[in-house]
Design an enzyme around this catalytic site. Structure first.
Site, PDB file in Angstrom:
ATOM      1  N   HIS A   1       0.758  -1.163  -0.055  1.00 33.17           N
ATOM      2  CA  HIS A   1      -0.044  -0.117  -0.175  1.00 33.17           C
ATOM      3  C   HIS A   1       0.751   1.209  -0.075  1.00 33.17           C
ATOM      4  O   HIS A   1       1.489   1.503   0.964  1.00 33.17           O
ATOM      5  CB  HIS A   1      -0.903  -0.115   1.331  1.00 33.17           C
ATOM      6  CG  HIS A   1      -1.880   1.118   1.338  1.00 33.17           C
ATOM      7  ND1 HIS A   1      -1.709   1.957   2.313  1.00 33.17           N
ATOM      8  CD2 HIS A   1      -2.997   1.292   0.762  1.00 33.17           C
ATOM      9  CE1 HIS A   1      -2.556   2.912   2.207  1.00 33.17           C
ATOM     10  NE2 HIS A   1      -3.694   2.569   1.228  1.00 33.17           N
TER      11      HIS A   1
ATOM     12  N   GLU B   1       0.393  -0.867  -4.800  1.00 33.12           N
ATOM     13  CA  GLU B   1      -0.700   0.134  -4.731  1.00 33.12           C
ATOM     14  C   GLU B   1      -0.114   1.607  -4.759  1.00 33.12           C
ATOM     15  O   GLU B   1       0.920   1.877  -3.959  1.00 33.12           O
ATOM     16  CB  GLU B   1      -1.592  -0.304  -3.340  1.00 33.12           C
ATOM     17  CG  GLU B   1      -2.937   0.399  -3.387  1.00 33.12           C
ATOM     18  CD  GLU B   1      -2.926   1.847  -2.838  1.00 33.12           C
ATOM     19  OE1 GLU B   1      -3.864   2.684  -3.345  1.00 33.12           O
ATOM     20  OE2 GLU B   1      -2.006   2.180  -2.357  1.00 33.12           O
TER      21      GLU B   1
ATOM     22  N   ASP C   1      -1.442   5.931  -5.782  1.00 37.24           N
ATOM     23  CA  ASP C   1      -2.685   7.147  -6.053  1.00 37.24           C
ATOM     24  C   ASP C   1      -1.960   7.921  -7.212  1.00 37.24           C
ATOM     25  O   ASP C   1      -0.657   8.159  -7.197  1.00 37.24           O
ATOM     26  CB  ASP C   1      -2.872   7.684  -4.916  1.00 37.24           C
ATOM     27  CG  ASP C   1      -2.975   6.800  -3.598  1.00 37.24           C
ATOM     28  OD1 ASP C   1      -4.233   6.247  -3.450  1.00 37.24           O
ATOM     29  OD2 ASP C   1      -2.134   6.845  -2.854  1.00 37.24           O
TER      30      ASP C   1
ATOM     31  N   HIS D   1      -0.946  10.661  -2.801  1.00 37.00           N
ATOM     32  CA  HIS D   1      -2.018  10.396  -2.165  1.00 37.00           C
ATOM     33  C   HIS D   1      -2.939  11.829  -1.942  1.00 37.00           C
ATOM     34  O   HIS D   1      -4.061  11.822  -2.325  1.00 37.00           O
ATOM     35  CB  HIS D   1      -1.932   9.496  -0.947  1.00 37.00           C
ATOM     36  CG  HIS D   1      -3.252   9.196  -0.238  1.00 37.00           C
ATOM     37  ND1 HIS D   1      -4.052  10.076   0.531  1.00 37.00           N
ATOM     38  CD2 HIS D   1      -4.221   8.320  -0.567  1.00 37.00           C
ATOM     39  CE1 HIS D   1      -5.055   9.699   0.933  1.00 37.00           C
ATOM     40  NE2 HIS D   1      -5.354   8.216   0.223  1.00 37.00           N
TER      41      HIS D   1
END
Length: 255
Positions: free
Chosen positions: A21, A48, A50, A63
């Protein structure tokens, strides 16, 4: 009878998937090349992240909308050029990477990408297509409208996460509508509501939807979720997740 899980190439993995993450944040700041490098070095194949779009159209792996929390600057990504963003340092040490840098640095890895803003949608679609990365990407968003647009723009070969409303449909009614290939990427619960339960996983199996749970940084909770039968776990603590998977004999890496 349960349906077979979707045959999207992204989901072709033996055993529960281990997701890093934001690359992890225990050995390096989140969403930085150093974090992704560490996760890849210890064997993670699912990363993972963003994305936001800069003022001049560059897609960056970041993020928050605002830079204050991680970079100490009270400004929005969307209001700065890439040249300005490139000068900043996450936690004072690591630069913010472009999404294209991650694709090129990890050509064999699979990416979970949360599209954080409408402005980032078209650049993300273009980048996925330019990189020929459709088979190794799962795209997410909390916006159902944004997800629907990405499904339409990327075509039937795309894989996306469920929107919150789709998650509710699966949780309450045990079914989904439409033929898009999807994954349930959800927290264990929200407030007093339990999301990930045996019933939810049973509903997901019937719908042919894998269940990936975020963001779990506790060994006991990782074990509990794996005992329930989830198909993947996302964590900030990549060393911990790797250790728990290894102890259970489910750690898989192609290194």
């Amino acid at each position: 009878m349960d349906k077979r899980l979707p045959e999207h190439p992204y989901l072709n993995w033996s055993g529960p998937i281990a997701f890093a993450h934001r690359g992890g944040n225990r050995t390096a700041p989140e969403n930085t090349m150093a974090a992704f490098e560490h996760a890849a070095c210890i064997g993670f194949r699912y990363l993972e992240t963003d994305v936001h779009r800069s003022a001049d159209g560059v897609l960056v792996a970041f993020h928050d909308e605002n830079l204050l929390r991680t970079c100490g600057l009270d400004a929005n990504i969307a209001d700065l050029t890439w040249a300005q963003i490139a000068q900043l340092r996450v936690d004072g040490t690591e630069p913010i990477p472009r999404m294209v840098d991650l694709f090129e640095r990890f050509p064999e890895h699979r990416f979970n990408i949360d599209c954080k803003a409408d402005a980032a949608l078209e650049p993300l679609v273009e980048l996925i297509n330019t990189q020929g990365a459709l088979d190794r990407v799962c795209v997410g968003s909390f916006s159902f409208k944004r997800l629907q647009t990405m499904r339409r723009r990327l075509g039937p070969g795309s894989l996306t996460c469920l929107s919150p409303i789709e998650t509710v449909c699966l949780l309450v009614f045990g079914r989904l509508f439409g033929s898009a290939q999807r994954a349930a990427q959800v927290p264990p619960g929200r407030g007093r509501i339990t999301v990930v339960s045996r019933r939810f996983i049973r509903n997901a199996r019937r719908a042919g939807i894998p269940v990936h749970v975020w963001t779990i940084n506790d060994a006991a909770e990782i074990n509990r979720l794996l005992d329930l039968g989830v198909d993947g776990v996302m964590t900030d603590d990549v060393d911990l997740l790797r250790s728990v998977y290894a102890e259970r004999g489910v750690w898989v890496s192609d290194t």
